[in-house]
Scaffold this active site. Structure first.
Site, PDB file in Angstrom:
ATOM      1  N   ASP A  29       8.952  -6.418   0.512  1.00 25.22           N
ATOM      2  CA  ASP A  29       8.258  -7.646   0.537  1.00 25.22           C
ATOM      3  C   ASP A  29       8.735  -9.036   0.194  1.00 25.22           C
ATOM      4  O   ASP A  29       8.250  -9.704  -0.499  1.00 25.22           O
ATOM      5  CB  ASP A  29       6.829  -7.346  -0.415  1.00 25.22           C
ATOM      6  CG  ASP A  29       5.939  -6.085  -0.061  1.00 25.22           C
ATOM      7  OD1 ASP A  29       5.726  -6.035   1.084  1.00 25.22           O
ATOM      8  OD2 ASP A  29       5.640  -5.439  -0.882  1.00 25.22           O
ATOM      9  N   LYS A  86      10.674 -11.136   4.679  1.00 27.76           N
ATOM     10  CA  LYS A  86      11.535 -10.618   5.600  1.00 27.76           C
ATOM     11  C   LYS A  86      10.872 -11.232   6.898  1.00 27.76           C
ATOM     12  O   LYS A  86      11.505 -11.891   8.012  1.00 27.76           O
ATOM     13  CB  LYS A  86      12.042  -9.373   5.799  1.00 27.76           C
ATOM     14  CG  LYS A  86      12.631  -8.644   4.828  1.00 27.76           C
ATOM     15  CD  LYS A  86      12.602  -7.035   4.700  1.00 27.76           C
ATOM     16  CE  LYS A  86      11.393  -6.339   4.638  1.00 27.76           C
ATOM     17  NZ  LYS A  86      10.731  -6.475   3.342  1.00 27.76           N
ATOM     18  N   GLY A 113       4.505  -4.570   5.725  1.00 26.70           N
ATOM     19  CA  GLY A 113       3.707  -5.639   5.982  1.00 26.70           C
ATOM     20  C   GLY A 113       4.325  -6.731   5.915  1.00 26.70           C
ATOM     21  O   GLY A 113       4.813  -7.187   4.944  1.00 26.70           O
ATOM     22  N   HIS A 114       4.576  -7.182   7.104  1.00 26.88           N
ATOM     23  CA  HIS A 114       5.488  -8.583   7.459  1.00 26.88           C
ATOM     24  C   HIS A 114       4.494  -9.691   7.488  1.00 26.88           C
ATOM     25  O   HIS A 114       3.630  -9.688   8.502  1.00 26.88           O
ATOM     26  CB  HIS A 114       6.480  -8.538   8.377  1.00 26.88           C
ATOM     27  CG  HIS A 114       7.297  -7.297   7.958  1.00 26.88           C
ATOM     28  ND1 HIS A 114       8.463  -7.032   8.665  1.00 26.88           N
ATOM     29  CD2 HIS A 114       7.618  -6.502   6.934  1.00 26.88           C
ATOM     30  CE1 HIS A 114       9.338  -6.024   8.183  1.00 26.88           C
ATOM     31  NE2 HIS A 114       8.624  -5.630   7.131  1.00 26.88           N
ATOM     32  N   GLN A 151      10.943  -2.541   4.524  1.00 29.08           N
ATOM     33  CA  GLN A 151      11.349  -2.364   3.159  1.00 29.08           C
ATOM     34  C   GLN A 151      12.551  -3.090   2.634  1.00 29.08           C
ATOM     35  O   GLN A 151      12.848  -4.106   2.840  1.00 29.08           O
ATOM     36  CB  GLN A 151      11.615  -0.623   2.966  1.00 29.08           C
ATOM     37  CG  GLN A 151      10.327   0.202   3.485  1.00 29.08           C
ATOM     38  CD  GLN A 151       9.964   0.163   4.906  1.00 29.08           C
ATOM     39  OE1 GLN A 151      10.648   0.601   5.759  1.00 29.08           O
ATOM     40  NE2 GLN A 151       8.627  -0.073   5.212  1.00 29.08           N
TER      41      GLN A 151
HETATM   42  P1  GDP Z   1       7.844  -8.679   4.019  1.00 32.01           P
HETATM   43  O1  GDP Z   1       7.355  -7.661   3.928  1.00 32.01           O
HETATM   44  O2  GDP Z   1       9.239  -8.824   3.219  1.00 32.01           O
HETATM   45  O3  GDP Z   1       7.998  -9.531   5.294  1.00 32.01           O
HETATM   46  O4  GDP Z   1       7.164  -9.700   2.780  1.00 32.01           O
HETATM   47  P2  GDP Z   1       5.463  -9.912   2.718  1.00 32.01           P
HETATM   48  O5  GDP Z   1       4.919 -10.568   3.904  1.00 32.01           O
HETATM   49  O6  GDP Z   1       4.736  -8.359   2.305  1.00 32.01           O
HETATM   50  O7  GDP Z   1       5.370 -10.662   1.430  1.00 32.01           O
HETATM   51  C1  GDP Z   1       5.632 -11.869   1.226  1.00 32.01           C
HETATM   52  C2  GDP Z   1       4.540 -12.901   0.896  1.00 32.01           C
HETATM   53  O8  GDP Z   1       4.977 -13.954   0.366  1.00 32.01           O
HETATM   54  C3  GDP Z   1       3.680 -13.003   2.236  1.00 32.01           C
HETATM   55  O9  GDP Z   1       2.310 -13.193   1.700  1.00 32.01           O
HETATM   56  C4  GDP Z   1       4.195 -14.375   2.520  1.00 32.01           C
HETATM   57  O10 GDP Z   1       3.146 -15.168   3.415  1.00 32.01           O
HETATM   58  C5  GDP Z   1       4.625 -14.934   1.273  1.00 32.01           C
HETATM   59  N1  GDP Z   1       5.456 -16.073   1.262  1.00 32.01           N
HETATM   60  C6  GDP Z   1       6.545 -15.972   1.989  1.00 32.01           C
HETATM   61  N2  GDP Z   1       7.700 -16.944   1.784  1.00 32.01           N
HETATM   62  C7  GDP Z   1       6.859 -17.670   0.599  1.00 32.01           C
HETATM   63  C8  GDP Z   1       7.530 -18.515  -0.348  1.00 32.01           C
HETATM   64  O11 GDP Z   1       8.426 -19.118  -0.030  1.00 32.01           O
HETATM   65  N3  GDP Z   1       6.287 -19.098  -1.284  1.00 32.01           N
HETATM   66  C9  GDP Z   1       5.309 -18.438  -1.415  1.00 32.01           C
HETATM   67  N4  GDP Z   1       4.469 -18.802  -2.312  1.00 32.01           N
HETATM   68  N5  GDP Z   1       5.111 -17.335  -0.549  1.00 32.01           N
HETATM   69  C10 GDP Z   1       5.720 -16.968   0.406  1.00 32.01           C
HETATM   70  P1  IMO Z   2       7.729  -4.203   3.768  1.00 29.77           P
HETATM   71  O1  IMO Z   2       8.480  -3.785   4.920  1.00 29.77           O
HETATM   72  C1  IMO Z   2       6.984  -2.765  -0.296  1.00 29.77           C
HETATM   73  C2  IMO Z   2       7.063   1.689  -1.003  1.00 29.77           C
HETATM   74  C3  IMO Z   2       5.853   2.393  -1.449  1.00 29.77           C
HETATM   75  C4  IMO Z   2       6.207   3.304  -1.925  1.00 29.77           C
HETATM   76  C5  IMO Z   2       7.484   3.891  -1.549  1.00 29.77           C
HETATM   77  C6  IMO Z   2       7.292   4.807  -0.355  1.00 29.77           C
HETATM   78  O2  IMO Z   2       6.511  -4.822   3.819  1.00 29.77           O
HETATM   79  O3  IMO Z   2       8.821  -4.706   2.660  1.00 29.77           O
HETATM   80  P2  IMO Z   2       6.436   5.176   1.800  1.00 29.77           P
HETATM   81  O4  IMO Z   2       4.831   4.840   2.556  1.00 29.77           O
HETATM   82  O5  IMO Z   2       7.342   4.473   2.530  1.00 29.77           O
HETATM   83  O6  IMO Z   2       6.768   6.740   1.968  1.00 29.77           O
HETATM   84  O7  IMO Z   2       6.510   4.927   0.379  1.00 29.77           O
HETATM   85  O8  IMO Z   2       8.128   2.732  -0.621  1.00 29.77           O
HETATM   86  N1  IMO Z   2       7.141   0.918   0.240  1.00 29.77           N
HETATM   87  C7  IMO Z   2       7.081  -0.440   0.270  1.00 29.77           C
HETATM   88  N2  IMO Z   2       7.075  -1.489  -0.593  1.00 29.77           N
HETATM   89  N3  IMO Z   2       7.174  -3.155   0.811  1.00 29.77           N
HETATM   90  C8  IMO Z   2       7.313  -2.394   2.024  1.00 29.77           C
HETATM   91  O9  IMO Z   2       7.512  -2.524   3.302  1.00 29.77           O
HETATM   92  C9  IMO Z   2       7.266  -0.919   1.668  1.00 29.77           C
HETATM   93  N4  IMO Z   2       7.359   0.271   2.530  1.00 29.77           N
HETATM   94  C10 IMO Z   2       7.208   1.068   1.344  1.00 29.77           C
HETATM   95  O10 IMO Z   2       4.948   1.359  -1.864  1.00 29.77           O
HETATM   96  O11 IMO Z   2       6.735   3.098  -3.394  1.00 29.77           O
HETATM   97 MG    MG Z   3       5.733  -6.601   3.206  1.00 28.94          MG
END
Ligand code: GDP
Ligand code: IMO
Ligand code: MG
Length: 447
Positions: free
Chosen positions: A13, A16, A40-41, A223
């Site tokens: 999270d 990416k 979840g991106h 991840q």
């Molecule tokens: P990923 O799994 O690595 O793609 O990241 P996620 O999408 O799960 O989580 C990143 C969260 O931060 C999302 O809700 C984005 O919309 C938000 N986000 C991304 N860049 C920024 C930033 O620079 N500032 C803030 N406040 N939110 C951001």
């Molecule tokens: P993105 O791509 C954050 C964590 C789960 C759990 C562990 C194992 O959005 O960064 P799993 O379902 O993969 O067997 O769970 O890994 N986990 C993540 N945490 N971001 C993710 O993906 C994750 N994908 C799995 O919360 O601790």
């Molecule tokens: Mg994510």
């Protein structure tokens, strides 16, 4: 640019999706190399928000070929929902392909994931219950179903029957729950297959050819480094290889084809699920970060655990991924704090201080962070469009990360929208030189 890997430098999270969406502007191909719908991106632009689980984050650029590569485990149900939702929002998926070698997450994998979690009792991992562990386990045990098997009905029927023979025994005799029947699964898949079949392709040669031709290819990690099966905080990890090496294994290209590896790191740290987290702040500071950063899981909605930035983790990520640069995201979340802290080392139970990330999670559990305290900044920075727009103390913070890790911060993100991003250095050209300079600087400071 030619070939760049985008990898999570923490526990996932890190944004990416946002970074890949930005890089996709100048790319020919975006390739998701591992994980499954546990990811979840989030991508936001023009006031719109998209949450992607399997589809690569280059999908919003029609000129980009988007590939779900062989290292990914694909849940057809989730992929179908995602495709439909994108189409309903006016996003074309004509530029999407799925590797024939990718393994399929079946309904019984999801069921087993939940049952295994329950069985772990107090030692739960906190998985996303998306069937990831059981699907990768079947792959390693050489009894998985692959996307190629879905191409012909007779072949799919045969592998499904074989798989169900074993899974029904396991589910019904060990767990005492009903296994989904052949007919139920068949009926469900009859709906998906006409949509999914045309997307299935031998993608390895496509990726290889793009790389050979010098096209601009972005490998999208899912991840994070600390969730890697081998290099993460085992057993509190996922079952794939999020590290940069996973991009080679998961797509079919060799390591010497990679030109740059960008580690995406939040300006602080979050973690979802169980496992050690030395800089966690289960207090007002953690709540401040969670609310300002809207730190609730994209896939499961769970509140994310929040804490200070950990430079030991980032140095380790730099090491195992050969990072050539960081993209520092969510820097805006730190505004308003009097002071900010960065963990630079760990104190072990015997009092010894180490800068090394311990390979044993049980040791990590006992590590106490040794912090450097820096002055915070009060200004909101969401409107910053360049390095010069940031307050002096934000500069210091970012520069401290560079100093502690030896890796330049090439990109800074100050908000969730696509435009709230700026580059500091030419990511592709100057980087190796600068990395070496920073490492030398760090070395001489240590001496
Ligand atoms: P990923 O799994 O690595 O793609 O990241 P996620 O999408 O799960 O989580 C990143 C969260 O931060 C999302 O809700 C984005 O919309 C938000 N986000 C991304 N860049 C920024 C930033 O620079 N500032 C803030 N406040 N939110 C951001
Ligand atoms: P993105 O791509 C954050 C964590 C789960 C759990 C562990 C194992 O959005 O960064 P799993 O379902 O993969 O067997 O769970 O890994 N986990 C993540 N945490 N971001 C993710 O993906 C994750 N994908 C799995 O919360 O601790
Ligand atoms: Mg994510």
């Amino acid at each position: 640019m030619p070939v760049v890997v985008v990898v999570g430098a923490q526990w996932g999270d890190e944004a990416k999706g946002k970074v890949v969406d930005c890089l996709a502007q100048d790319a020919d191909m975006v390739v998701r190399y591992g994980g499954g719908s546990n990811a979840g991106h989030t991508v936001r632009f023009d006031g719109r928000e998209f949450k992607l689980h399997l589809v690569p984050s280059g999908i919003f650029r029609p000129q980009v070929v988007n590939i779900i590569a062989s290292g990914v485990v694909v849940d057809p149900q989730v992929l179908m929902e995602e495709i439909r939702s994108l189409q309903a929002q006016g996003v074309t998926v004509d530029n999407l392909l799925v590797s024939a070698s990718a393994h399929v997450v079946m309904p019984y994998h999801r069921l087993l994931d939940a049952l295994e979690e329950k069985q772990r009792g107090s030692a739960q991992i906190g998985t996303t219950c998306r069937g990831i562990g059981p699907a990768y386990a079947d792959k390693a045990a050489r009894k998985g179903i692959r996307m190629a098997d879905l191409r012909q009905p007779e072949r799919f029927a045969a592998v499904l029957r074989r798989a169900l023979e074993e899974k029904s025994r396991l589910l019904e005799r060990v767990y005492e729950v009903q296994c989904p029947s052949f007919e139920d699964i068949w009926r469900e898949y009859e709906e998906y297959l006409p949509v999914l079949r045309p997307l299935i392709a031998d993608t390895d040669p496509l990726v290889y050819t793009a790389v050979q031709k010098g096209q601009r290819v972005v490998f999208e990690g899912a991840q994070g480094t600390l969730l890697d099966l081998d290099h993460g905080t085992y057993p509190y990890v996922t079952s794939s290889h999020p590290v940069a090496g996973g991009a080679c294994v998961g797509t079919g290209i060799g390591p010497t084809h990679i030109d740059a590896v960008i580690g995406v790191a939040k300006a602080y740290t979050t973690r979802v699920g169980a496992g050690a987290f030395p800089t966690e702040q289960p207090n007002e500071t953690g709540n401040y970060l969670r609310e300002r950063g809207r730190e609730y899981g994209t896939t499961t909605g769970r509140p994310r655990r929040c804490g200070w930035l950990d430079a030991v983790v980032l140095r380790y990520a730099a090491q195992v991924n050969s990072l050539t640069a960081f993209a520092m995201t969510l820097l805006d979340v730190l505004s308003g704090l009097d002071t900010v802290q960065i963990c630079r080392a760990y104190r072990l139970p015997d009092g010894q201080v180490t800068e090394q990330f311990p390979s044993d999670s049980a040791v990590l559990e006992q590590c106490e962070p040794v912090y450097e305290q820096l002055p915070g900044w009060k200004e909101e920075i969401a409107d910053a469009t360049s390095w010069d727009d940031l307050p002096e103390n934000a500069h210091r913070y970012v520069q401290k990360v560079e100093e502690l890790t030896g890796v330049p911060v090439a990109m800074v993100s100050v908000g969730p929208q696509r435009h709230q991003t700026f580059w500091r250095h030419g990511v592709y050209a100057e980087r190796p030189v600068r990395t070496l300079q920073l490492l030398a600087q760090r070395q001489s400071q240590a001496e």
